[in-house]
Write a protein that holds these residues in place. Structure first.
Motif, PDB file in Angstrom:
ATOM      1  N   ARG A  71      -2.367  -0.938  10.174  1.00  0.00           N
ATOM      2  CA  ARG A  71      -2.732  -2.247   9.653  1.00  0.00           C
ATOM      3  C   ARG A  71      -2.559  -3.340  10.707  1.00  0.00           C
ATOM      4  O   ARG A  71      -3.377  -4.261  10.786  1.00  0.00           O
ATOM      5  CB  ARG A  71      -1.893  -2.550   8.409  1.00  0.00           C
ATOM      6  CG  ARG A  71      -2.418  -1.793   7.187  1.00  0.00           C
ATOM      7  CD  ARG A  71      -1.313  -1.284   6.295  1.00  0.00           C
ATOM      8  NE  ARG A  71      -1.881  -0.429   5.247  1.00  0.00           N
ATOM      9  CZ  ARG A  71      -2.220   0.848   5.425  1.00  0.00           C
ATOM     10  NH1 ARG A  71      -2.042   1.423   6.608  1.00  0.00           N
ATOM     11  NH2 ARG A  71      -2.732   1.569   4.445  1.00  0.00           N
ATOM     12  N   GLU A 110      -7.915  10.639   6.308  1.00  0.00           N
ATOM     13  CA  GLU A 110      -7.646   9.376   7.001  1.00  0.00           C
ATOM     14  C   GLU A 110      -8.279   9.357   8.387  1.00  0.00           C
ATOM     15  O   GLU A 110      -8.894   8.360   8.790  1.00  0.00           O
ATOM     16  CB  GLU A 110      -6.129   9.165   7.113  1.00  0.00           C
ATOM     17  CG  GLU A 110      -5.730   7.896   7.840  1.00  0.00           C
ATOM     18  CD  GLU A 110      -4.226   7.768   8.008  1.00  0.00           C
ATOM     19  OE1 GLU A 110      -3.785   6.832   8.695  1.00  0.00           O
ATOM     20  OE2 GLU A 110      -3.488   8.625   7.460  1.00  0.00           O
ATOM     21  N   CYS A 159       1.549   3.979   9.417  1.00  0.00           N
ATOM     22  CA  CYS A 159       0.944   3.164   8.375  1.00  0.00           C
ATOM     23  C   CYS A 159       1.029   1.682   8.734  1.00  0.00           C
ATOM     24  O   CYS A 159       0.051   0.935   8.574  1.00  0.00           O
ATOM     25  CB  CYS A 159       1.640   3.429   7.043  1.00  0.00           C
ATOM     26  SG  CYS A 159       0.936   2.541   5.631  1.00  0.00           S
ATOM     27  N   SER A 186      -4.542   6.434   4.006  1.00  0.00           N
ATOM     28  CA  SER A 186      -3.284   6.166   4.697  1.00  0.00           C
ATOM     29  C   SER A 186      -2.148   5.916   3.714  1.00  0.00           C
ATOM     30  O   SER A 186      -1.026   6.394   3.912  1.00  0.00           O
ATOM     31  CB  SER A 186      -3.459   4.955   5.623  1.00  0.00           C
ATOM     32  OG  SER A 186      -2.237   4.570   6.199  1.00  0.00           O
ATOM     33  N   ASP A 187      -2.422   5.180   2.635  1.00  0.00           N
ATOM     34  CA  ASP A 187      -1.386   4.892   1.635  1.00  0.00           C
ATOM     35  C   ASP A 187      -0.937   6.149   0.905  1.00  0.00           C
ATOM     36  O   ASP A 187       0.259   6.321   0.634  1.00  0.00           O
ATOM     37  CB  ASP A 187      -1.916   3.872   0.630  1.00  0.00           C
ATOM     38  CG  ASP A 187      -2.076   2.492   1.237  1.00  0.00           C
ATOM     39  OD1 ASP A 187      -1.394   2.198   2.236  1.00  0.00           O
ATOM     40  OD2 ASP A 187      -2.901   1.708   0.720  1.00  0.00           O
ATOM     41  N   PHE A 226      -7.606   2.765   4.214  1.00  0.00           N
ATOM     42  CA  PHE A 226      -6.311   2.309   3.721  1.00  0.00           C
ATOM     43  C   PHE A 226      -5.821   3.180   2.552  1.00  0.00           C
ATOM     44  O   PHE A 226      -4.629   3.464   2.450  1.00  0.00           O
ATOM     45  CB  PHE A 226      -6.405   0.848   3.293  1.00  0.00           C
ATOM     46  CG  PHE A 226      -6.268  -0.129   4.433  1.00  0.00           C
ATOM     47  CD1 PHE A 226      -6.377   0.286   5.749  1.00  0.00           C
ATOM     48  CD2 PHE A 226      -6.038  -1.469   4.190  1.00  0.00           C
ATOM     49  CE1 PHE A 226      -6.259  -0.593   6.802  1.00  0.00           C
ATOM     50  CE2 PHE A 226      -5.909  -2.375   5.240  1.00  0.00           C
ATOM     51  CZ  PHE A 226      -6.013  -1.937   6.547  1.00  0.00           C
ATOM     52  N   THR A 259      -5.721  -3.711  -1.164  1.00  0.00           N
ATOM     53  CA  THR A 259      -5.283  -4.079   0.180  1.00  0.00           C
ATOM     54  C   THR A 259      -6.397  -3.904   1.207  1.00  0.00           C
ATOM     55  O   THR A 259      -6.477  -4.655   2.182  1.00  0.00           O
ATOM     56  CB  THR A 259      -4.057  -3.249   0.593  1.00  0.00           C
ATOM     57  OG1 THR A 259      -4.368  -1.847   0.505  1.00  0.00           O
ATOM     58  CG2 THR A 259      -2.865  -3.554  -0.300  1.00  0.00           C
ATOM     59  N   GLY A 260      -7.250  -2.897   0.990  1.00  0.00           N
ATOM     60  CA  GLY A 260      -8.387  -2.727   1.886  1.00  0.00           C
ATOM     61  C   GLY A 260      -9.507  -3.701   1.581  1.00  0.00           C
ATOM     62  O   GLY A 260     -10.133  -4.255   2.495  1.00  0.00           O
ATOM     63  N   GLY A 271       0.811  -1.216   0.000  1.00  0.00           N
ATOM     64  CA  GLY A 271       0.000   0.000   0.000  1.00  0.00           C
ATOM     65  C   GLY A 271       0.840   1.260   0.000  1.00  0.00           C
ATOM     66  O   GLY A 271       0.580   2.201  -0.770  1.00  0.00           O
TER      67      GLY A 271
END
Length: 326
Positions: A303, A227, A299, A188-189, A185, A163-164, A14
């Motif tokens: 996760r 975010e 980050c 955040s990425d 996500f 990824t999310g 990500g």
């Protein structure tokens, strides 16, 4: 359910995709005639003013000249490295070579199979762009380079979303099964991707691009705000979603994962970078690197925390999905 290697994959893939998206957008918004400039002083202003000149973004010099390789070379490079290492974590998490061969030669529409091929496409596009900016490639058609840049941006967006969705698709874990998780996500990425780009350019020599770095760090403040909003909405939806999701949210806010969440995610990755960027405290290289490091740490722990609090599955939901009634 989700191992340590998979958590590292979610983080690295990500963040790398975020860095590649940010770099591709910056390159696309920098007009062709600006990218060819030789002077060091106007280079920074050229990138800054080029953001508003979108009409000229398609053309790209096949053999880029100084000082722009000092910016785009490290920026593409750090994103590519993160994506490659993340893909290796995913492959290592599979455990058996036959599973990898099955993914490569008998692909399906499963999330893992799509993720592997998506990262391969992203790595191919990013590798081409990184090689062009680092070493030059005068024989390559500009159309091919523009296609690689477009493909890089599209694959980066897909990888961040994937990824999310990988977690959100698991209906057996109510806390993960939320539309807000992929959006969280993605935000955040993008924020972490900006931090990676800034850190790479600073470490490789940011003299000609100091104003540009400060400007994109201001963009990061917006990404951090989004975010934070997505995180709040995820927690609120968990409280209204049901008992299992509410327990996961409680574990995150006041349970066993709360210290990591409040210190490493909220304080380190949201409050500190946002205040530093909005209050204009990014004048020194040390501060810019500190903010970038804080974004990277946050980050990963975001996760990690999400994975940890989602480890208690809803057995009833799992049974319904297995029966085809979910």
């Amino acid at each position: 359910m989700i191992g340590e290697l998979a958590t590292w994959y979610l983080f690295l893939a990500g963040a790398g995709a975020g860095a590649l998206l940010v770099t591709a957008v910056l390159e696309a918004l920098t007009p062709f005639e600006v990218r060819c400039c030789e002077a060091v002083g106007p280079a920074d202003a050229a990138v800054r003013n080029g953001f508003a000149r979108i009409a000229s973004r398609i053309a790209m010099p096949a053999a880029p000249r100084a000082p722009f390789p000092q910016f785009f070379g490290p920026a593409y490079g750090v994103g590519l490295i993160a994506v490659v290492v993340g893909a290796l974590c995913l492959l290592a998490d599979l455990g058996r070579p036959d599973r990898l061969l099955r993914l490569l030669f008998a692909p399906t529409l499963s999330f893992i199979s799509v993720g592997v091929w998506l990262l391969m496409a992203l790595g191919l596009c990013a590798g081409l762009l990184c090689a062009i900016w680092c070493y030059g490639a005068s024989h390559l058609p500009r159309g091919l380079v523009a296609a690689a840049r477009t493909g890089c941006a599209l694959c980066a967006v897909a990888a961040m979303t994937y990824t999310g969705l990988l977690l959100a698709s698991m209906q057996a874990v109510p806390f993960w099964h939320s539309a807000w998780l992929p959006l969280l996500f993605i935000a955040s990425d993008i924020s972490t991707g900006i931090g990676l780009v800034v850190a790479a350019v600073v470490l490789c020599g940011d003299g000609p691009f100091r104003t540009t770095l400060l400007r994109i760090k201001q963009w990061d403040a917006l990404a951090i705000a989004i975010e934070a909003a997505c995180l709040i909405l995820l927690l609120l939806s968990a409280y209204f979603q049901g008992t299992t999701a509410r327990e996961s949210a409680t574990m995150l806010l006041s349970g066993s994962v709360a210290p990591q969440f409040w210190i490493m995610v909220v304080a380190t990755g949201l409050v500190f970078p946002f205040l530093a960027e909005r209050l204009g405290r990014l004048g020194s290289q040390r501060m810019m690197l500190s903010v970038s490091a804080a974004l990277l740490i946050s980050c990963f722990f975001l996760r990690w925390c999400v994975v940890q609090v989602g480890m208690a599955p809803d057995v009833a939901a799992a049974v319904m999905v297995a029966l085809g009634a979910g």
